[in-house]
Design a protein around this motif. Sequence first.
Motif, PDB file in Angstrom:
ATOM      1  N   ASP A   6      -0.536  -4.477   8.876  1.00 38.34           N
ATOM      2  CA  ASP A   6       0.972  -4.365   9.298  1.00 38.34           C
ATOM      3  C   ASP A   6       1.549  -3.149   8.752  1.00 38.34           C
ATOM      4  OD1 ASP A   6       3.407  -4.857  10.377  1.00 38.34           O
ATOM      5  OD2 ASP A   6       3.878  -6.245   8.935  1.00 38.34           O
ATOM      6  N   PRO A   7       1.336  -1.878   9.108  1.00 40.79           N
ATOM      7  CA  PRO A   7       1.669  -0.905   8.648  1.00 40.79           C
ATOM      8  C   PRO A   7       3.094  -0.682   8.189  1.00 40.79           C
ATOM      9  CG  PRO A   7       0.459  -0.334  10.570  1.00 40.79           C
ATOM     10  CD  PRO A   7       0.867  -1.654  10.634  1.00 40.79           C
ATOM     11  N   PRO A   8       3.370  -0.390   6.837  1.00 40.34           N
ATOM     12  CA  PRO A   8       4.680  -0.410   6.268  1.00 40.34           C
ATOM     13  C   PRO A   8       5.491   1.011   6.909  1.00 40.34           C
ATOM     14  CG  PRO A   8       3.046   0.495   4.764  1.00 40.34           C
ATOM     15  CD  PRO A   8       2.403   0.114   5.960  1.00 40.34           C
ATOM     16  N   LEU A   9       4.706   1.754   7.609  1.00 39.07           N
ATOM     17  CA  LEU A   9       5.536   3.168   7.990  1.00 39.07           C
ATOM     18  C   LEU A   9       5.058   3.300   9.429  1.00 39.07           C
ATOM     19  CD1 LEU A   9       5.232   5.362   5.066  1.00 39.07           C
ATOM     20  CD2 LEU A   9       7.541   4.225   5.687  1.00 39.07           C
ATOM     21  N   PRO A  10       5.542   3.992  10.314  1.00 38.65           N
ATOM     22  CA  PRO A  10       5.039   4.095  11.826  1.00 38.65           C
ATOM     23  C   PRO A  10       3.903   5.073  11.636  1.00 38.65           C
ATOM     24  CG  PRO A  10       7.472   4.513  11.480  1.00 38.65           C
ATOM     25  CD  PRO A  10       7.208   4.247  10.186  1.00 38.65           C
ATOM     26  N   PRO A  11       2.833   4.637  12.275  1.00 39.44           N
ATOM     27  CA  PRO A  11       1.552   5.404  11.995  1.00 39.44           C
ATOM     28  C   PRO A  11       1.986   6.873  12.761  1.00 39.44           C
ATOM     29  CG  PRO A  11       1.190   3.498  13.011  1.00 39.44           C
ATOM     30  CD  PRO A  11       2.484   3.322  13.097  1.00 39.44           C
ATOM     31  N   ARG A  12       1.068   7.885  12.201  1.00 36.26           N
ATOM     32  CA  ARG A  12       1.235   9.180  12.567  1.00 36.26           C
ATOM     33  C   ARG A  12      -0.018   9.368  13.433  1.00 36.26           C
ATOM     34  NH1 ARG A  12       3.450  10.252   7.554  1.00 36.26           N
ATOM     35  NH2 ARG A  12       1.269  10.851   6.725  1.00 36.26           N
ATOM     36  N   PRO A  13      -0.092  10.197  14.475  1.00 41.44           N
ATOM     37  CA  PRO A  13      -1.228  10.256  15.318  1.00 41.44           C
ATOM     38  C   PRO A  13      -2.560  10.749  14.570  1.00 41.44           C
ATOM     39  CG  PRO A  13       0.652  11.428  16.313  1.00 41.44           C
ATOM     40  CD  PRO A  13       1.088  11.019  15.363  1.00 41.44           C
ATOM     41  N   ARG A  14      -2.245  11.360  13.537  1.00 46.45           N
ATOM     42  CA  ARG A  14      -3.695  12.164  12.829  1.00 46.45           C
ATOM     43  C   ARG A  14      -4.166  10.886  12.040  1.00 46.45           C
ATOM     44  NH1 ARG A  14      -3.302  17.604   9.669  1.00 46.45           N
ATOM     45  NH2 ARG A  14      -5.627  16.787   9.387  1.00 46.45           N
ATOM     46  N   PRO A  49       0.711  -1.113   0.021  1.00 45.00           N
ATOM     47  CA  PRO A  49      -0.037  -0.174  -0.059  1.00 45.00           C
ATOM     48  C   PRO A  49       0.989   1.395  -0.153  1.00 45.00           C
ATOM     49  CG  PRO A  49       0.140  -0.866   2.271  1.00 45.00           C
ATOM     50  CD  PRO A  49       0.713  -1.846   1.349  1.00 45.00           C
ATOM     51  N   GLY A  50       2.051   1.277   0.198  1.00 47.46           N
ATOM     52  CA  GLY A  50       3.039   2.392   0.444  1.00 47.46           C
ATOM     53  C   GLY A  50       2.774   3.214   1.633  1.00 47.46           C
ATOM     54  N   GLU A  51       2.708   4.566   1.123  1.00 48.81           N
ATOM     55  CA  GLU A  51       2.503   5.615   2.032  1.00 48.81           C
ATOM     56  C   GLU A  51       0.920   6.128   2.297  1.00 48.81           C
ATOM     57  OE1 GLU A  51       4.729   9.347   1.089  1.00 48.81           O
ATOM     58  OE2 GLU A  51       6.559   8.560   1.382  1.00 48.81           O
ATOM     59  N   ARG A  52       0.076   5.385   1.456  1.00 47.40           N
ATOM     60  CA  ARG A  52      -1.329   5.557   1.547  1.00 47.40           C
ATOM     61  C   ARG A  52      -1.942   4.449   2.216  1.00 47.40           C
ATOM     62  NH1 ARG A  52      -3.266   7.532  -3.970  1.00 47.40           N
ATOM     63  NH2 ARG A  52      -5.576   8.064  -2.678  1.00 47.40           N
ATOM     64  N   TRP A  53      -1.219   3.903   2.997  1.00 54.12           N
ATOM     65  CA  TRP A  53      -1.788   2.474   3.879  1.00 54.12           C
ATOM     66  C   TRP A  53      -3.080   2.849   4.543  1.00 54.12           C
ATOM     67  CZ3 TRP A  53      -2.213   2.508   9.140  1.00 54.12           C
ATOM     68  CH2 TRP A  53      -1.477   3.523   9.678  1.00 54.12           C
ATOM     69  N   SER A  54      -3.086   4.137   5.363  1.00 52.18           N
ATOM     70  CA  SER A  54      -4.239   4.385   6.336  1.00 52.18           C
ATOM     71  C   SER A  54      -5.349   4.840   5.400  1.00 52.18           C
ATOM     72  CB  SER A  54      -3.837   5.792   7.317  1.00 52.18           C
ATOM     73  OG  SER A  54      -3.195   6.842   6.262  1.00 52.18           O
ATOM     74  N   GLU A  55      -5.122   5.502   4.153  1.00 53.63           N
ATOM     75  CA  GLU A  55      -6.133   5.821   3.423  1.00 53.63           C
ATOM     76  C   GLU A  55      -6.980   4.530   2.744  1.00 53.63           C
ATOM     77  OE1 GLU A  55      -5.399   8.834   0.367  1.00 53.63           O
ATOM     78  OE2 GLU A  55      -3.843   9.583   1.396  1.00 53.63           O
ATOM     79  N   ILE A  56      -6.001   3.501   2.371  1.00 51.71           N
ATOM     80  CA  ILE A  56      -6.622   2.345   1.890  1.00 51.71           C
ATOM     81  C   ILE A  56      -7.487   1.560   2.965  1.00 51.71           C
ATOM     82  CG2 ILE A  56      -5.993  -0.005   0.861  1.00 51.71           C
ATOM     83  CD1 ILE A  56      -3.410   1.476  -0.388  1.00 51.71           C
ATOM     84  N   ALA A  57      -6.631   1.570   4.181  1.00 55.14           N
ATOM     85  CA  ALA A  57      -7.468   0.886   5.341  1.00 55.14           C
ATOM     86  C   ALA A  57      -8.874   1.522   5.531  1.00 55.14           C
ATOM     87  CB  ALA A  57      -6.512   0.733   6.600  1.00 55.14           C
ATOM     88  N   SER A  58      -9.007   2.865   5.521  1.00 56.89           N
ATOM     89  CA  SER A  58     -10.258   3.551   5.591  1.00 56.89           C
ATOM     90  C   SER A  58     -11.315   3.071   4.684  1.00 56.89           C
ATOM     91  CB  SER A  58      -9.783   5.086   5.589  1.00 56.89           C
ATOM     92  OG  SER A  58      -9.367   5.352   6.844  1.00 56.89           O
TER      93      SER A  58
END
Length: 254
Positions: A146-154, A125-134
């Motif tokens: 399994d987030p590929p990058l450390p999640p940011r608070p927002r 998913p790359g950097e857009r993993w949270s958008e894809i998850a949503s």
Amino acid sequence: MSVAAVPEVPVVEPALPAPDLEEERRLRLADLLEETSPATRRARVEASTRPVLPALETLLPDGRLPKGAVVEVRGDTNLLLALAAGPAAAAATVWTAAISMPTLGLAAARAYGLPLERLLVVDTPGERWSEIASVLAGACEIVLLDPPLPPRPRELQRLEARLRATGTTLLTTTPWHSAALRLTTGSATWSGLGDGHGRLRSRNVEVHCTGRGRAARPRTARLLLPDENGSVSAPRTADATGAVPAPGAAIAAG
């Protein structure tokens, strides 16, 4: 000629019947019993949770996974798959998504009971993993992440809000501060090997669960994960015959 005034006749309201206090108490008691009855409580729990495989029920509060929440599963893909398999096996309408898990074993997922025809996989998913998850939270009841990058608070806040809105349960392998439940595995032994021969058949592992609110009380269970059929079950005996330490156990003990 003068007209004599007609005296006003007071209007007498009909007397209201006295309230039946006994009847009111009876009705209130009936409502209270209905609200607190086992059937009502069970219906309330089932409306806000998802079923799991029978062997996992004693490990979780109410024996189920919470809807619209995050469940942290650390260090064990078998446990992750076993948790995801319960909701999918319980209803033919339940879909599951796996995000950023390219090494996920599809054969193992099927063995635990996860229908592959209702599994959506996004390996990179790359950097857009949270958008894809949503987005997938609007289409799937269970999301493995399994987030590929450390999640940011927002990112966490937005995703959690999306989960609450859709009722989707997120199972993640990464530390999650506001997780409703946290599951980890402890000591483990494999069975099946004899004196230099045989094959590994099952793994006897200790699983721990804690969380927030009612889930704050720690729970521990011994499970065969996987068992001889590749699924999850309770051990038949406390000590499996021919058990050997799980890979890495000897190093950890030293």
